[in-house]
Design an enzyme around this catalytic site. Structure first.
Site, short mmCIF file in Angstrom:
data_model
loop_
_atom_site.label_atom_id
_atom_site.label_comp_id
_atom_site.label_asym_id
_atom_site.label_seq_id
_atom_site.Cartn_x
_atom_site.Cartn_y
_atom_site.Cartn_z
CG HIS A 54 64.14 -7.23 25.04
ND1 HIS A 54 64.04 -6.00 25.64
CD2 HIS A 54 62.87 -7.69 24.98
CE1 HIS A 54 62.78 -5.72 25.92
NE2 HIS A 54 62.05 -6.74 25.53
CE1 TYR A 67 58.43 -9.43 28.74
CE2 TYR A 67 60.27 -8.82 27.35
CZ TYR A 67 59.03 -8.54 27.88
OH TYR A 67 58.41 -7.36 27.58
CG HIS A 87 63.09 1.18 31.62
ND1 HIS A 87 61.71 1.11 31.62
CD2 HIS A 87 63.54 0.11 30.91
CE1 HIS A 87 61.34 0.04 30.93
NE2 HIS A 87 62.43 -0.58 30.49
CG PHE A 88 67.59 -1.60 32.96
CD1 PHE A 88 66.62 -1.89 32.02
CD2 PHE A 88 68.91 -1.61 32.56
CE1 PHE A 88 66.94 -2.18 30.71
CE2 PHE A 88 69.27 -1.89 31.24
CZ PHE A 88 68.29 -2.17 30.32
CG HIS A 89 67.49 0.47 39.33
ND1 HIS A 89 68.42 0.82 38.38
CD2 HIS A 89 68.19 -0.05 40.37
CE1 HIS A 89 69.63 0.52 38.83
NE2 HIS A 89 69.53 0.00 40.03
NE ARG A 123 72.60 1.78 30.50
CZ ARG A 123 72.15 0.83 29.70
NH1 ARG A 123 71.75 1.11 28.48
NH2 ARG A 123 72.09 -0.43 30.13
NE ARG A 124 76.54 0.93 29.42
CZ ARG A 124 75.86 1.22 28.32
NH1 ARG A 124 75.99 2.42 27.78
NH2 ARG A 124 75.07 0.34 27.77
#
Length: 554
Positions: free
Chosen positions: A227, A231, A378-380, A443-444
């Protein structure tokens, strides 16, 4: 003569520029490889493209995640931070520069080795490399060398920062140098987790020295790092937002002290929150999951501080241009300047991305979306758009600056075209991912494996939509590659393009003392890490282990 001019106007040192450029070349290679792998994925999942027998879907998925999430970001961040330090603290010393090159060659070599292992199908363990998926030991060694190489480069940057502070006692350090220092200290602390997992668990296991690994512990150590890694990607984008964009648009930054305070809070709260990625996993008490959820929501504070600060800058600029109404300032923003448009679109995407992050970290709501393709969407829109577009926004001034080229009107227009193409593709693809994620699409996975699922047909329809969005993204990547090449080969005019660095409304106000008290900053960070992780890791070590060959009680 060129070096003399560069020294006079206070820009990136000519020798440092070579180090920065070496990093940026790896960035564009990573974008090309990772972007191609991403396009192959969405086309294969759409059902209209079939991979050849000699390559697997999960091999391509691993390449996509590792090359974009680890390689592209690491090389840009280290390169940009070298440029920022050189710009605001003066050129690196010969020792600092030599250390920087050593770090670069370490993670450049490790990257090539890791990529070869993935291409040989010896490391098809996805971006997270969760046990019991097992890679070849060479892949794990490459990961360890990559991390250590970043420590070496970060050390060179911190040496320059603290050298400036020694030479200017009692003065406020340049904001960009402080931000670089915060990001590097966070990186040192968070990578201890992944280094420990790789060196003491995965490498011994992969060569057969131990029969099992504690899977729960290895995953926890990954997310202790994982995580904060987000950042590590984002803070350089925030550096551009806070310390560059106001100068780009022609106004003052809102508050130097607010910017430093927000980075301090990111240091405190970006690390002790990784367990919110493990809310559905057994073996971690609900109480400690709740503690980390609370700490996760603390990150909202510096995020809102950043949003307030940046939109205050934009409104101030708009008012200076004559805007009168409530939102007229929005029309006055410099929509023809790609150095502004690229990061600004990234900021806009971060708004829904932040909302999605709140959902992901919220105990019960997480149950709906955990391990669905919602997370990928979300990641994208939190990394794949704010980060990539802001990085390219920085390249629009950084590449001409370090190569002595000119940012021509034609290149500026190409940057705008890249921004809008990327935004269109990401909107289409991520929206489809979020929607079918709410229906449970995994996912994946390759959705063609779920032909018997009751709503597999719906998933497949939206996979076609994702493929459309992915195609636009790939077109954007092609534009970005051409743009990168042209930025390095455009006309030389003898005028050094500006590396813009903002001044602030409170430029002359003294900095809050504890914000640059590094003993205090590190102690608070370590204290929060110990509070968040001591008991959960103790329980994993003493109460049970989840082995690579199964679950057993001690």
């Amino acid at each position: 003569m060129a070096n003399t001019v560069r020294e006079k106007i206070g820009v990136v040192n000519a020798k440092d520029s070579k180090l920065v450029l070496a990093h940026m070349i790896f960035v564009i290679i990573a974008l090309a490889l990772g972007g191609t792998a991403g396009l192959i994925q969405v086309l294969e999942r759409s059902g209209y493209f079939e991979l050849p027998s000699w390559i697997s879907y999960y091999q391509v998925l691993t390449l996509h995640g590792v090359v974009l999430a680890l390689v592209l970001t690491t090389f840009f961040i280290m390169g940009f931070q070298f440029a920022a330090i050189s710009r605001v603290c003066g050129g690196l010393t010969n020792t600092e520069r030599r250390i920087g090159w050593i770090g670069f060659f370490m993670y450049a070599t490790a990257t090539v080795v890791a990529a070869i292992m993935i291409l040989l199908n010896e490391a098809t363990v996805l971006y997270t490399f969760y046990a019991p998926l097992q890679a070849h030991v060479i892949y794990y060694i490459a990961l360890a060398v990559l991390v250590v190489g970043t420590w070496v480069s970060a050390t060179a940057q911190l040496m320059s920062y603290f050298r400036w502070k020694r030479q200017h006692k009692g003065q406020k350090s340049p904001l960009l140098s402080y931000m670089v220092a915060i990001n590097n200290v966070m990186w040192y602390i968070c990578t201890i987790g992944v280094a420990t997992s790789v060196l003491f668990m995965l490498i011994p296991w992969s060569v057969g020295w131990v029969e099992t690994v504690n899977v729960s512990l290895s995953r926890t150590l990954f997310w202790y790092f994982g995580h904060a890694l987000v950042y590590f990607w984002l803070l350089p984008a925030y550096m551009v937002w806070y310390a560059v964009l106001p100068k780009v648009i022609g106004t003052l930054g809102f508050s130097d002290n607010l910017a430093r305070m927000s980075f301090m809070l990111f240091l405190f709260f970006s690390i002790p929150v990784g367990i919110h990625h493990q809310l559905t996993e057994p073996g971690i008490d609900a109480f400690w999951k709740s503690v980390q959820i609370v700490l996760t929501f603390m990150v909202v504070i510096p995020s809102l501080m950043t949003a307030f600060s940046m939109f205050a800058v934009f409104e101030t600029y708009g008012r200076q241009q004559g805007a009168k109404g409530l939102v007229d300032w929005f029309k006055k923003l410099p929509w023809t300047d790609s150095r502004f448009v690229l990061p600004f679109i990234g900021m806009l995407f971060f708004i829904p991305g932040g909302i999605g992050g709140i959902i992901n970290a919220s105990g019960q709501m997480n149950q709906m979306v955990h391990n669905t393709i919602w997370i990928v969407g979300h990641f994208h829109i939190t990394v794949g758009t704010p980060v990539v577009l802001t990085y390219f926004g920085a390249m629009m001034f950084l590449l001409p600056h370090i190569t002595g080229r000119q940012l021509t009107p034609a290149l500026n227009k190409m940057g705008l075209f890249f921004a809008y193409t990327w935004a269109l593709g990401m909107t289409i693809m991520s929206a489809a991912m979020h929607f079918i994620g709410l229906t449970g699409a995994p996912r994946r996975s390759n959705f063609s494996e779920y032909g018997g699922h009751p709503i597999a047909e719906t998933w497949q329809t939206y996979q076609i939509v994702q493929a459309v969005g992915g195609t636009f993204l790939f077109i954007g990547i092609m534009i970005g590659i051409v743009l990168f090449i042209r930025l390095m080969t455009s006309e030389k005019t003898g005028i050094v393009e500006e590396f813009p660095v903002a001044t602030f409304m409170d430029e002359n106000a003294p900095v809050t003392r504890f914000v640059e008290n590094w003993k205090f900053l590190v102690l608070v960070t370590v204290f929060l890490v110990l509070v968040a992780y001591t008991v959960p890791i103790y329980q994993m070590l003493t109460e049970y282990t989840v082995g690579a060959k199964g679950f057993k009680l001690w």
